[in-house]
Design a protein around this motif. Structure first.
Motif, short mmCIF file in Angstrom:
data_model
loop_
_atom_site.label_atom_id
_atom_site.label_comp_id
_atom_site.label_asym_id
_atom_site.label_seq_id
_atom_site.Cartn_x
_atom_site.Cartn_y
_atom_site.Cartn_z
N VAL A 122 -1.56 9.38 -0.96
CA VAL A 122 -2.41 8.87 0.13
C VAL A 122 -2.14 7.38 0.37
CG1 VAL A 122 -4.80 8.42 0.83
CG2 VAL A 122 -4.19 10.62 -0.17
N ILE A 123 -1.96 6.60 -0.70
CA ILE A 123 -1.66 5.17 -0.55
C ILE A 123 -0.31 4.98 0.14
CG2 ILE A 123 -1.08 3.07 -1.85
CD1 ILE A 123 -3.22 3.96 -3.91
N HIS A 124 0.69 5.76 -0.26
CA HIS A 124 2.02 5.68 0.35
C HIS A 124 1.94 6.00 1.85
CE1 HIS A 124 6.51 7.07 0.08
NE2 HIS A 124 6.33 6.15 0.99
N ALA A 125 1.23 7.07 2.18
CA ALA A 125 1.08 7.46 3.59
C ALA A 125 0.34 6.37 4.37
CB ALA A 125 0.34 8.79 3.69
N SER A 126 -0.65 5.75 3.75
CA SER A 126 -1.42 4.68 4.41
C SER A 126 -0.54 3.48 4.72
CB SER A 126 -2.58 4.25 3.52
OG SER A 126 -3.39 5.34 3.19
N ILE A 127 0.30 3.10 3.76
CA ILE A 127 1.22 1.97 3.99
C ILE A 127 2.18 2.30 5.12
CG2 ILE A 127 3.12 0.65 2.94
CD1 ILE A 127 1.54 0.96 0.25
N LEU A 128 2.67 3.54 5.14
CA LEU A 128 3.58 3.95 6.22
C LEU A 128 2.91 3.90 7.59
CD1 LEU A 128 5.58 6.94 4.67
CD2 LEU A 128 6.42 4.69 5.25
N MET A 129 1.61 4.22 7.63
CA MET A 129 0.86 4.15 8.90
C MET A 129 0.93 2.74 9.49
SD MET A 129 -0.62 7.04 9.89
CE MET A 129 -2.07 6.61 10.80
N PHE A 130 0.75 1.74 8.63
CA PHE A 130 0.76 0.36 9.11
C PHE A 130 2.18 -0.11 9.45
CE2 PHE A 130 -3.36 0.47 6.99
CZ PHE A 130 -4.16 -0.07 7.99
N ILE A 131 3.16 0.35 8.68
CA ILE A 131 4.54 0.00 8.99
C ILE A 131 4.95 0.59 10.33
CG2 ILE A 131 6.96 0.34 8.27
CD1 ILE A 131 5.98 0.20 5.37
#
Length: 197
Positions: free
Chosen positions: A119-128
């Motif tokens: 979930v943290i990885h996916a969240s970071i990708l959302m912002f990128i």
């Protein structure tokens, strides 16, 4: 040296090493897979050997990320064979595989930790993905969110104790709510800036 023919040293060896160029480019990505393959040879327990393997894995991933983020000649020359977008997806897939394997070294909290890391990885990708040139990463973020949900609901719930279920759902819920709020705020700010320009 082989993959950077535009550097001063690479220019001297360019013609002699040209036949090996594709082989060297392939070797970069094969070497990135080697530490992950080594996980089959070692036990998933906390020890010096697993720590060194994890550090090697992380080091290779960081070097590969540095290679892919810079304007590298290898990426340009082989763009017809493997697109830059496919390379980014492959790198993130390697990262996901790595931290899921890392998390299973902590046997008691492995399932919850791996779900939270997804979930943290996916969240970071959302912002990128808010950057114009990285917009296609929003699909990868959605895929990771879906993978985390499927993993938690269909795989982890069977092995979770009650307290682990509560902690996992609370952590994932907090992360998702925080990401949704800040992502929407950033998206709105980006829209306003585009309208004013």
């Amino acid at each position: 040296m082989i993959t950077e023919r535009n550097t001063r040293i690479g220019q001297h060896f360019k013609h002699a090493l040209a036949p090996s160029y594709s082989l060297a480019y392939s070797a970069i990505f094969i070497c990135a897979l080697l530490p992950i393959v080594l996980h089959h040879e070692i036990q998933l327990t906390l020890s010096l050997q697993t720590l060194l393997t994890n550090l090697a894995e992380l080091g290779v991933l960081v070097l590969l990320a540095h290679y892919l983020l810079s304007a590298r000649l290898g990426v340009k020359v082989h763009r017809k064979i493997v697109t830059y977008s496919a390379l980014k997806w492959a790198w993130h897939s390697l990262l996901v595989t790595s931290y899921i394997l890392w998390s299973y070294q902590f046997s008691s909290i492995a399932a919850a930790m791996s779900a939270v890391l997804l979930v943290i990885h996916a969240s970071i990708l959302m912002f990128i993905s808010l950057r114009p040139q990285q917009a296609n990463l929003v699909r990868l973020a959605a895929l990771l969110f879906a993978l985390a949900c499927i993993k938690v609901i269909f795989v982890d719930m069977a092995s979770f104790e009650l307290i682990q279920k509560i902690v996992a759902f609370i952590l994932i819920g907090i992360i998702l709510l925080t990401v949704a709020y800040f992502y929407q705020k950033a998206k709105n700010n980006q829209t306003i800036e585009n309208l004013t320009i």
